[in-house]
Write a protein that holds these residues in place. Structure first.
Motif, PDB file in Angstrom:
ATOM      1  N   LYS A   1      63.666  44.914  48.575  1.00 31.59           N
ATOM      2  CA  LYS A   1      62.760  45.273  49.667  1.00 31.59           C
ATOM      3  C   LYS A   1      62.826  44.247  50.785  1.00 31.59           C
ATOM      4  CE  LYS A   1      57.888  46.293  50.602  1.00 31.59           C
ATOM      5  NZ  LYS A   1      56.529  46.366  50.013  1.00 31.59           N
ATOM      6  N   GLN A   2      62.863  42.973  50.432  1.00 32.26           N
ATOM      7  CA  GLN A   2      62.951  41.931  51.453  1.00 32.26           C
ATOM      8  C   GLN A   2      64.282  42.003  52.206  1.00 32.26           C
ATOM      9  OE1 GLN A   2      62.077  38.069  49.796  1.00 32.26           O
ATOM     10  NE2 GLN A   2      60.228  38.781  48.790  1.00 32.26           N
TER      11      GLN A   2
ATOM     12  N   ARG B   1      66.063  44.746  52.695  1.00 34.62           N
ATOM     13  CA  ARG B   1      65.998  45.916  53.577  1.00 34.62           C
ATOM     14  C   ARG B   1      65.144  45.620  54.805  1.00 34.62           C
ATOM     15  NH1 ARG B   1      68.273  50.436  51.681  1.00 34.62           N
ATOM     16  NH2 ARG B   1      68.564  50.724  49.434  1.00 34.62           N
ATOM     17  N   ASN B   2      64.010  44.955  54.598  1.00 34.06           N
ATOM     18  CA  ASN B   2      63.157  44.599  55.740  1.00 34.06           C
ATOM     19  C   ASN B   2      63.881  43.651  56.684  1.00 34.06           C
ATOM     20  OD1 ASN B   2      61.089  46.172  54.748  1.00 34.06           O
ATOM     21  ND2 ASN B   2      60.044  44.495  53.722  1.00 34.06           N
TER      22      ASN B   2
ATOM     23  N   LYS C   1      66.365  45.686  58.607  1.00 37.15           N
ATOM     24  CA  LYS C   1      65.676  46.522  59.587  1.00 37.15           C
ATOM     25  C   LYS C   1      65.135  45.694  60.744  1.00 37.15           C
ATOM     26  CE  LYS C   1      61.892  49.871  59.906  1.00 37.15           C
ATOM     27  NZ  LYS C   1      60.795  50.548  59.150  1.00 37.15           N
ATOM     28  N   LYS C   2      64.684  44.486  60.458  1.00 33.16           N
ATOM     29  CA  LYS C   2      64.107  43.626  61.490  1.00 33.16           C
ATOM     30  C   LYS C   2      65.116  43.301  62.579  1.00 33.16           C
ATOM     31  CE  LYS C   2      62.064  39.010  62.027  1.00 33.16           C
ATOM     32  NZ  LYS C   2      61.658  37.787  61.307  1.00 33.16           N
TER      33      LYS C   2
ATOM     34  N   ASN D   1      72.055  46.165  53.763  1.00 32.87           N
ATOM     35  CA  ASN D   1      71.217  47.277  53.304  1.00 32.87           C
ATOM     36  C   ASN D   1      71.804  47.891  52.032  1.00 32.87           C
ATOM     37  OD1 ASN D   1      68.801  48.671  54.027  1.00 32.87           O
ATOM     38  ND2 ASN D   1      70.037  50.441  54.498  1.00 32.87           N
TER      39      ASN D   1
END
Length: 606
Positions: free
Chosen positions: A40-41, A43-44, A47-48, A77
């Motif tokens: 999750k981190q 992916r974030n 995305k950031k 990703n």
């Protein structure tokens, strides 16, 4: 009874084994949570840093270096997805399976030990029956002995009647018979107990222990297989993770510095020719100063007022720099710094020889003109902040204007093609309705067809308008061999039309563009607005800190005064000239002698 202790020990050991299995399940579960959190981190993070749609960032990703970075984000990703796969596989193959196995193990263990306790209770019951039969046999034997002794005593006594003797004899016989019956019962009970005991210790208990042993061994084998699966789950994703890393390496190898440099050149070239030589201006002759066409200080027309002197040309001499940075650049010392004071009280000792002023007469003169002139602010504002410019992009340099107009023409042509495709589709639909009226009314699409025709005509007029401007720009771009034109009068003579004269109002003699429409607007712009336009620029990054060892007055240009023991920020190291550039806050920075401060550089600073 020693088996009872072993039975209890086995019960404790098997419970410990189940506890170990549950502990391992908890360990794997926490590992899956870590993998999910890590994915999750990642992916974030990806995305950031993804470029925002329809933003300036998206335009920046046409360079090979930024495209490689975008590819890295996409691969990260996918990399995060593999960690999610690890979590899912560990959950399904280890956690869920072991949890179900533990429940079955608990039920099986409970059943085995229930059977063991039941067998133990049965043998204990048999032992109690044996003890009771033995005690009864012992009591009956003693009673028979006493009755026999009593009979013998009565029989030897001559004073006792014959009836009493007979009664004692019968009682002795009865007790003797009871003893015989107890003996037979005790013998039978003993044989039964020995048989039960043999069955218990050699059949029932070994069978129960064998089942417990098999159960325990299955548990041990299962936890070993789970540990192997734990490693295999990780190993299965290694090839895919390797592909992700290979793609990142491939993207990095695709970075082409030459291509990026060429793209920057194509994106920012203005199409202006370099200015001609500046003529010598002789101030020794008692005559009116004459300024040549190619002079940098030339204004647009002879009728311009004196405050406009240097407003455009002098502004072009300097890049977009903050005033304090420019002042620091002009006045930074270049002579050897003063040595540190030798006395115990540095603050009481003078600073030593001052760094001599450099011969900067022409540079200072140009700087003063630059700071006191009133440039056309709206030009910088439109270029720097992307404000709404005129429709024909006349606020841009020729080459940039040509590109914008070409992009607009291409965009309008695409819109025309879309409208034409829609019109063709509606025309076919109308033909279908005419041939098959039951499918729809042909007249219902006439209104939409008329709207599309009007839209196409409007777009074509727009294309003609922008193509005219494009042709005008392409015709006006100077060839490399032409003499640079620096006077606005030349342009005005060549372009007398209304549109061209409007564009020329935005073009300065040296090729800069503004949005000013009149001299009055230009004269009303305060000089402070110019400074505010460039206050947004980022200051130089700090590369460490320093502590002032001595007090330094900083009386010369480019230097800054510091007090003993003061902590400041370092923004430029000593380049070998003995001076270090420091900053106190956003508005105060300058040079101090390197020997006057103790520098602590940040190891991570570039």
């Amino acid at each position: 009874y020693s088996l009872q202790d072993q039975f209890d020990n086995l019960e404790k050991h098997t419970q410990w084994g189940i506890d170990v299995l549950e502990k391992y399940i908890k360990f794997v579960k926490e590992r899956t949570e870590i993998e999910l959190s890590y994915a999750k981190q990642l992916r974030n993070l990806s995305k950031k840093y993804q470029p925002k749609k329809n933003s300036k960032e998206e335009e920046e990703y046409r360079y090979t270096s930024t495209r490689a970075f975008l590819a890295t984000l996409n691969e990260m990703n996918d990399y995060a997805g593999q960690h999610e796969v690890i979590s899912e596989n560990m959950t399904s193959l280890i956690t869920a399976e072991l949890t179900r196995f533990v429940q079955e193990l608990k039920q099986e263990r409970k059943s085995h030990f229930h059977d063991g306790r039941k067998a133990q209770q049965h043998i204990e019951t048999c032992w109690k029956q044996l003890e009771a039969s033995k005690r009864r046999f012992e009591r009956d034997c003693k009673e028979a002995d006493r009755a026999q002794q009593y009979f013998e005593k009565m029989d030897a006594d001559i004073n006792v009647t014959k009836a009493d003797v007979e009664k004692a004899r019968q009682q002795a016989q009865l007790r003797h018979q009871m003893a015989e019956d107890s003996k037979a019962e005790y013998s039978s009970t003993l044989q039964k107990f020995n048989s039960e005991q043999h069955e218990h210790y050699y059949t029932h208990i070994p069978n129960i222990f064998q089942k417990i042993q098999e159960m325990e061994e299955r548990r041990i084998v299962r936890i070993g297989e789970s540990m192997k699966t734990f490693a295999e789950v990780d190993r299965q994703v290694i090839p895919i993770i390797g592909k992700c890393l290979d793609e990142i390496t491939k993207a990095a190898e695709s970075v082409d510095h030459k291509n990026d440099s060429q793209m920057v050149i194509e994106a920012f070239k203005s199409g202006f020719e370099p200015p001609g030589d500046v003529d010598f201006e002789d101030f020794t002759q008692p005559m009116k100063r004459t300024v040549s066409e190619s002079s940098l200080s030339n204004s647009r027309g002879d009728g311009k007022s004196e405050p406009k002197f240097g407003s455009k040309s002098k502004g072009k001499l300097w890049p977009f720099i903050k005033k304090n940075k420019l002042m620091s650049l002009l006045t930074s010392p270049h002579q050897p710094p003063p040595p540190p004071p030798a006395s115990a009280s540095p603050s009481a000792v003078p600073n030593g020889p001052q760094s001599p002023k450099q011969q900067k007469e022409p540079l200072s003169h140009r700087f003063n003109e630059f700071m006191t002139s009133k440039p056309k602010i709206h030009c910088f504002r439109s270029l720097k902040r992307g404000g709404a410019g005129p429709e024909d992009f006349s606020n841009l340099p020729p080459e940039q204007r040509r590109k914008k107009l070409q992009q607009k023409v291409d965009e309008l042509n695409r819109d025309i093609q879309k409208e034409m495709d829609s019109r063709d589709a509606l025309t076919k639909m109308k033909d279908v309705y005419i041939k098959n009226p039951q499918m729809g009314d042909a007249a219902s699409v006439d209104h939409r067809l008329a709207e599309l025709g009007q839209n196409i005509e409007k777009l074509r007029l727009e294309v003609q308008k922008f193509e005219g401007w494009l042709a005008e720009v392409e015709g006006r771009l100077p060839a490399r061999s032409e003499q640079p034109r620096r006077q606005s009068g030349v342009y005005e003579a060549q372009n007398p039309s209304g549109v061209n004269s409007c564009a020329q109002d935005r073009e300065s003699p040296d090729g800069s563009y503004t949005e000013e429409q009149s001299q009055e607007t230009e004269m009303k712009v305060p000089a402070t607005d110019f400074d505010d336009e460039f206050d947004d620029e980022e200051p130089l990054p700090t590369i460490g800190t320093c502590k002032a060892l001595y007090t330094f007055e900083g009386q010369n240009e480019g230097t800054i005064s510091v007090a003993e023991g003061e902590m400041l920020y370092v923004i430029e190291e000593d380049k070998g000239d003995g001076w270090t550039r420091i900053r106190r806050n956003e508005d105060e920075e300058g040079y101090v002698p390197t020997s006057y401060v103790e520098v602590y550089l940040d190891k991570n600073a570039k």
